[in-house]
Motif scaffolding. Structure first.
Motif, PDB file in Angstrom:
ATOM      1  N   ALA A 112       0.836  -1.207   0.000  1.00 60.02           N
ATOM      2  CA  ALA A 112       0.000   0.000   0.000  1.00 60.02           C
ATOM      3  C   ALA A 112       0.867   1.252   0.000  1.00 60.02           C
ATOM      4  O   ALA A 112       0.582   2.235  -0.692  1.00 60.02           O
ATOM      5  CB  ALA A 112      -0.925  -0.004   1.219  1.00 60.02           C
ATOM      6  N   ARG A 113       1.934   1.209   0.761  1.00 51.92           N
ATOM      7  CA  ARG A 113       2.845   2.355   0.846  1.00 51.92           C
ATOM      8  C   ARG A 113       3.517   2.614  -0.505  1.00 51.92           C
ATOM      9  O   ARG A 113       3.666   3.759  -0.929  1.00 51.92           O
ATOM     10  CB  ARG A 113       3.882   2.059   1.938  1.00 51.92           C
ATOM     11  CG  ARG A 113       4.766   3.226   2.281  1.00 51.92           C
ATOM     12  CD  ARG A 113       5.501   2.907   3.586  1.00 51.92           C
ATOM     13  NE  ARG A 113       6.583   3.839   3.797  1.00 51.92           N
ATOM     14  CZ  ARG A 113       7.865   3.551   3.608  1.00 51.92           C
ATOM     15  NH1 ARG A 113       8.222   2.345   3.209  1.00 51.92           N
ATOM     16  NH2 ARG A 113       8.791   4.449   3.829  1.00 51.92           N
ATOM     17  N   ARG A 114       3.920   1.547  -1.195  1.00 52.37           N
ATOM     18  CA  ARG A 114       4.531   1.724  -2.521  1.00 52.37           C
ATOM     19  C   ARG A 114       3.533   2.324  -3.507  1.00 52.37           C
ATOM     20  O   ARG A 114       3.898   3.154  -4.342  1.00 52.37           O
ATOM     21  CB  ARG A 114       5.061   0.387  -3.045  1.00 52.37           C
ATOM     22  CG  ARG A 114       6.345  -0.053  -2.364  1.00 52.37           C
ATOM     23  CD  ARG A 114       7.044  -1.177  -3.105  1.00 52.37           C
ATOM     24  NE  ARG A 114       6.218  -2.371  -3.227  1.00 52.37           N
ATOM     25  CZ  ARG A 114       6.156  -3.342  -2.328  1.00 52.37           C
ATOM     26  NH1 ARG A 114       6.858  -3.261  -1.219  1.00 52.37           N
ATOM     27  NH2 ARG A 114       5.394  -4.394  -2.535  1.00 52.37           N
ATOM     28  N   LEU A 115       2.274   1.891  -3.419  1.00 49.16           N
ATOM     29  CA  LEU A 115       1.241   2.480  -4.281  1.00 49.16           C
ATOM     30  C   LEU A 115       1.147   3.984  -4.056  1.00 49.16           C
ATOM     31  O   LEU A 115       1.099   4.774  -4.998  1.00 49.16           O
ATOM     32  CB  LEU A 115      -0.122   1.860  -3.972  1.00 49.16           C
ATOM     33  CG  LEU A 115      -0.578   0.618  -4.700  1.00 49.16           C
ATOM     34  CD1 LEU A 115      -1.976   0.249  -4.219  1.00 49.16           C
ATOM     35  CD2 LEU A 115      -0.578   0.807  -6.194  1.00 49.16           C
ATOM     36  N   LEU A 116       1.094   4.375  -2.800  1.00 45.86           N
ATOM     37  CA  LEU A 116       0.974   5.792  -2.468  1.00 45.86           C
ATOM     38  C   LEU A 116       2.214   6.567  -2.898  1.00 45.86           C
ATOM     39  O   LEU A 116       2.112   7.682  -3.411  1.00 45.86           O
ATOM     40  CB  LEU A 116       0.751   5.959  -0.961  1.00 45.86           C
ATOM     41  CG  LEU A 116      -0.603   5.485  -0.461  1.00 45.86           C
ATOM     42  CD1 LEU A 116      -0.633   5.480   1.060  1.00 45.86           C
ATOM     43  CD2 LEU A 116      -1.724   6.354  -1.004  1.00 45.86           C
ATOM     44  N   GLN A 117       3.380   5.978  -2.702  1.00 43.67           N
ATOM     45  CA  GLN A 117       4.603   6.660  -3.100  1.00 43.67           C
ATOM     46  C   GLN A 117       4.666   6.856  -4.612  1.00 43.67           C
ATOM     47  O   GLN A 117       5.164   7.878  -5.089  1.00 43.67           O
ATOM     48  CB  GLN A 117       5.824   5.886  -2.593  1.00 43.67           C
ATOM     49  CG  GLN A 117       5.989   6.004  -1.084  1.00 43.67           C
ATOM     50  CD  GLN A 117       7.055   5.081  -0.524  1.00 43.67           C
ATOM     51  OE1 GLN A 117       7.407   4.068  -1.127  1.00 43.67           O
ATOM     52  NE2 GLN A 117       7.548   5.408   0.654  1.00 43.67           N
ATOM     53  N   GLY A 118       4.134   5.882  -5.356  1.00 43.50           N
ATOM     54  CA  GLY A 118       4.084   6.044  -6.813  1.00 43.50           C
ATOM     55  C   GLY A 118       3.189   7.208  -7.208  1.00 43.50           C
ATOM     56  O   GLY A 118       3.536   8.015  -8.080  1.00 43.50           O
ATOM     57  N   ARG A 119       2.021   7.297  -6.566  1.00 37.73           N
ATOM     58  CA  ARG A 119       1.124   8.431  -6.834  1.00 37.73           C
ATOM     59  C   ARG A 119       1.787   9.752  -6.439  1.00 37.73           C
ATOM     60  O   ARG A 119       1.662  10.752  -7.137  1.00 37.73           O
ATOM     61  CB  ARG A 119      -0.175   8.261  -6.051  1.00 37.73           C
ATOM     62  CG  ARG A 119      -0.993   7.047  -6.435  1.00 37.73           C
ATOM     63  CD  ARG A 119      -1.766   7.266  -7.699  1.00 37.73           C
ATOM     64  NE  ARG A 119      -2.614   6.122  -7.989  1.00 37.73           N
ATOM     65  CZ  ARG A 119      -3.626   6.152  -8.821  1.00 37.73           C
ATOM     66  NH1 ARG A 119      -3.936   7.249  -9.447  1.00 37.73           N
ATOM     67  NH2 ARG A 119      -4.332   5.062  -9.052  1.00 37.73           N
ATOM     68  N   LEU A 120       2.481   9.752  -5.314  1.00 42.45           N
ATOM     69  CA  LEU A 120       3.171  10.969  -4.883  1.00 42.45           C
ATOM     70  C   LEU A 120       4.260  11.373  -5.871  1.00 42.45           C
ATOM     71  O   LEU A 120       4.459  12.563  -6.126  1.00 42.45           O
ATOM     72  CB  LEU A 120       3.784  10.764  -3.486  1.00 42.45           C
ATOM     73  CG  LEU A 120       2.807  10.895  -2.319  1.00 42.45           C
ATOM     74  CD1 LEU A 120       3.409  10.306  -1.045  1.00 42.45           C
ATOM     75  CD2 LEU A 120       2.419  12.352  -2.100  1.00 42.45           C
TER      76      LEU A 120
END
Length: 196
Positions: A52-60
């Motif tokens: 989940a954190r990697r998903l968010l970091q990609g969006r960021l």
């Protein structure tokens, strides 16, 4: 509306069970198979939170790249007006290939695959409750900043949960290691308890 992802006392999710104070109570007296089951549950939750954190970091990363493009930052990566998941992935690939990107995570090695991909993807998308997220060029500066702020807040929350879950994993692993070190468990016993 951001879906709450943090620990909830008395909750029934894996995260709530792993972070409940009683999860580590009496660790030294647990049978080896129960101890391992708890460690495995914590390890699975860590893998899911990391995903989940990697998903968010990609969006960021996409939001950062679009912000830099608008500010005219030298060498900024152009984020195309992506509309589908495939186009978002292509845009993210361009962003991640940017040689100026220096914040690469140093995660733990794990052989566990995330188990709740759909749930975490929805959480990441709910974090930015804006229908224009798939087309960053259609967002004004205020919307872009608001989306980044919401994602950063959720990423911070997920990172905190992940760190606490890692502490639980470490406590379980240390107890297993102690039993081997002190001769309380033999390799033969361990093999017997790990068989279905």
């Amino acid at each position: 509306m951001v879906e709450h992802s943090g620990y909830q006392q008395g909750g029934r999710r894996a995260l709530d069970r792993v972070l409940a104070p009683e999860f580590l109570e009496g660790l030294g007296e647990l049978p080896l198979d129960e101890l391992r089951a708890r460690r495995d549950l914590a390890e699975q939750e860590e893998a899911d939170l990391s995903y989940a954190r990697r998903l968010l970091q990609g969006r960021l990363d996409l939001l950062r790249a679009e912000g830099e493009r608008r500010q005219g930052v030298d060498g900024a990566v152009d984020v195309p007006a992506a509309r589908s998941d495939a186009e978002l992935v292509a845009a993210l690939t361009d962003v991640l290939a940017d040689p100026r990107r220096t914040h690469h995570g140093m995660g733990r090695f794990t052989s566990v695959e995330p188990s709740r991909v759909g749930e975490h993807r929805r959480r990441a998308e709910l974090a930015v409750a804006d229908p224009h997220l798939s087309d960053l060029t259609a967002m004004d500066d205020e919307q872009l900043a608001g989306a980044r702020e919401r994602l950063l807040a959720l990423e911070h929350e997920l990172s905190g949960d992940r760190h606490r879950v890692q502490e639980v994993m470490d406590a379980c692993t240390e107890e297993v290691t102690r039993r081997y070190r002190e001769g309380l468990v033999s390799v033969e016993d361990a093999l017997r308890t790990s068989r279905p």
